[in-house]
Design a protein around this motif. Structure first.
Motif, short mmCIF file in Angstrom:
data_model
loop_
_atom_site.label_atom_id
_atom_site.label_comp_id
_atom_site.label_asym_id
_atom_site.label_seq_id
_atom_site.Cartn_x
_atom_site.Cartn_y
_atom_site.Cartn_z
N UNK A 1 77.96 71.60 46.17
CA UNK A 1 77.25 70.98 45.09
C UNK A 1 76.89 72.07 44.08
N UNK A 2 76.96 71.70 42.81
CA UNK A 2 76.53 72.62 41.75
C UNK A 2 75.54 71.89 40.85
N UNK A 3 74.69 72.64 40.20
CA UNK A 3 73.66 72.06 39.34
C UNK A 3 74.01 72.09 37.88
N UNK A 4 75.28 72.28 37.57
CA UNK A 4 75.73 72.31 36.18
C UNK A 4 76.92 71.37 36.03
N UNK A 5 77.31 71.14 34.79
CA UNK A 5 78.49 70.34 34.53
C UNK A 5 79.75 71.12 34.93
N UNK A 6 80.82 70.41 35.14
CA UNK A 6 82.09 71.05 35.49
C UNK A 6 82.53 71.98 34.35
N UNK A 7 83.15 73.09 34.72
CA UNK A 7 83.72 74.01 33.75
C UNK A 7 82.95 75.29 33.55
N UNK A 8 81.73 75.38 34.04
CA UNK A 8 80.93 76.59 33.87
C UNK A 8 81.13 77.58 35.00
N UNK A 9 80.33 78.64 34.98
CA UNK A 9 80.45 79.69 35.99
C UNK A 9 80.20 79.22 37.40
N UNK A 10 79.18 78.37 37.59
CA UNK A 10 78.90 77.86 38.93
C UNK A 10 80.05 77.00 39.44
N UNK A 11 80.62 76.22 38.55
CA UNK A 11 81.75 75.37 38.92
C UNK A 11 82.94 76.23 39.35
N UNK A 12 83.22 77.28 38.60
CA UNK A 12 84.33 78.16 38.96
C UNK A 12 84.10 78.82 40.31
N UNK A 13 82.86 79.29 40.53
CA UNK A 13 82.55 79.92 41.81
C UNK A 13 82.66 78.92 42.95
N UNK A 14 82.13 77.72 42.74
CA UNK A 14 82.18 76.70 43.79
C UNK A 14 83.61 76.31 44.11
N UNK A 15 84.45 76.19 43.11
CA UNK A 15 85.85 75.81 43.35
C UNK A 15 86.61 76.93 44.07
N UNK A 16 86.30 78.16 43.70
CA UNK A 16 86.91 79.29 44.40
C UNK A 16 86.47 79.30 45.87
N UNK A 55 76.72 70.11 53.43
CA UNK A 55 76.23 70.18 52.06
C UNK A 55 75.78 71.61 51.78
N UNK A 56 76.46 72.24 50.82
CA UNK A 56 76.15 73.60 50.42
C UNK A 56 75.88 73.60 48.91
N UNK A 57 75.25 74.64 48.45
CA UNK A 57 74.83 74.70 47.06
C UNK A 57 75.21 76.05 46.45
N UNK A 58 75.98 76.01 45.38
CA UNK A 58 76.27 77.22 44.61
C UNK A 58 75.25 77.23 43.47
N UNK A 59 74.34 78.17 43.53
CA UNK A 59 73.28 78.24 42.53
C UNK A 59 73.41 79.51 41.71
N UNK A 60 72.55 79.60 40.72
CA UNK A 60 72.53 80.76 39.83
C UNK A 60 71.08 81.08 39.51
N UNK A 61 70.84 81.91 38.54
CA UNK A 61 69.51 82.45 38.27
C UNK A 61 68.38 81.47 38.13
N UNK A 62 68.64 80.28 37.59
CA UNK A 62 67.55 79.33 37.41
C UNK A 62 66.98 78.85 38.75
N UNK A 63 67.75 79.02 39.82
CA UNK A 63 67.29 78.58 41.14
C UNK A 63 65.96 79.24 41.52
#
Length: 157
Positions: A1-16, A55-63
């Motif tokens: 799960x990511x907390x941003x829309x598709x296409x951003x940095x979190x999405x890229x990391x999560x897909x990788x 259920x896993x979470x790819x988060x970033x600084x706002x977390x």
């Protein structure tokens, strides 16, 4: 799960990460964007999920910032999550270089003009590209981080 829309940095990391986990587990891994409130919607969902590894979470600084900004963020950044065993960090660095490598062919073909890198040092992939400071924009350095988290209580194995 990511907390941003598709296409951003979190999405890229999560897909990788998802591709690598799909191969390692021999099971499909689905990346589900749940954007909103700076990642709070996704973080709260994961925090309240069963700690079963599904259920896993790819988060970033706002977390780590949001619980201090919002009276009801819906989660506690440390208490509600457990860091996942990450053998995937190298892939994140590889991805960053892949993005730069992709930009460089566009640059060489004259399709984009790269002005500078937003880091403290020049990139080894483009030594002729100045840093922001060298280009006259002092004090600009872009840093980011991403983490792969699981709900608190997950078994280490």
């Amino acid at each position: 799960m990511i907390g941003t829309a598709a296409g951003g940095g979190s999405d890229l990391m999560a897909r990788l990460d998802g591709q690598r986990l799909t191969q390692a587990w021999n099971a499909a891994v689905v990346v589900e964007p749940r954007p909103g409130v700076g990642g709070n919607i996704a973080a709260e969902f994961v925090a309240k999920s069963a700690p079963d590894g599904y259920t896993l979470y790819v988060c970033f600084g706002t977390h780590t910032v949001n619980p201090n900004l919002y009276a009801k963020a819906g989660y506690e950044a440390i208490r509600d999550f457990a860091p996942s065993r990450i053998d995937l960090l190298r892939g994140h660095v590889d991805l960053m270089f892949d993005v730069l490598r992709t930009a460089l062919p566009f640059r060489e073909a004259g399709r984009i003009r790269m002005l500078a890198v937003a880091s403290s040092q020049r990139s080894s992939l483009a030594m002729d590209l100045p840093t922001m400071a060298e280009a006259g924009w002092k004090g600009i350095e872009v840093l980011t981080w991403h983490a792969l988290l699981a709900p608190a209580g997950i078994r280490p194995d």
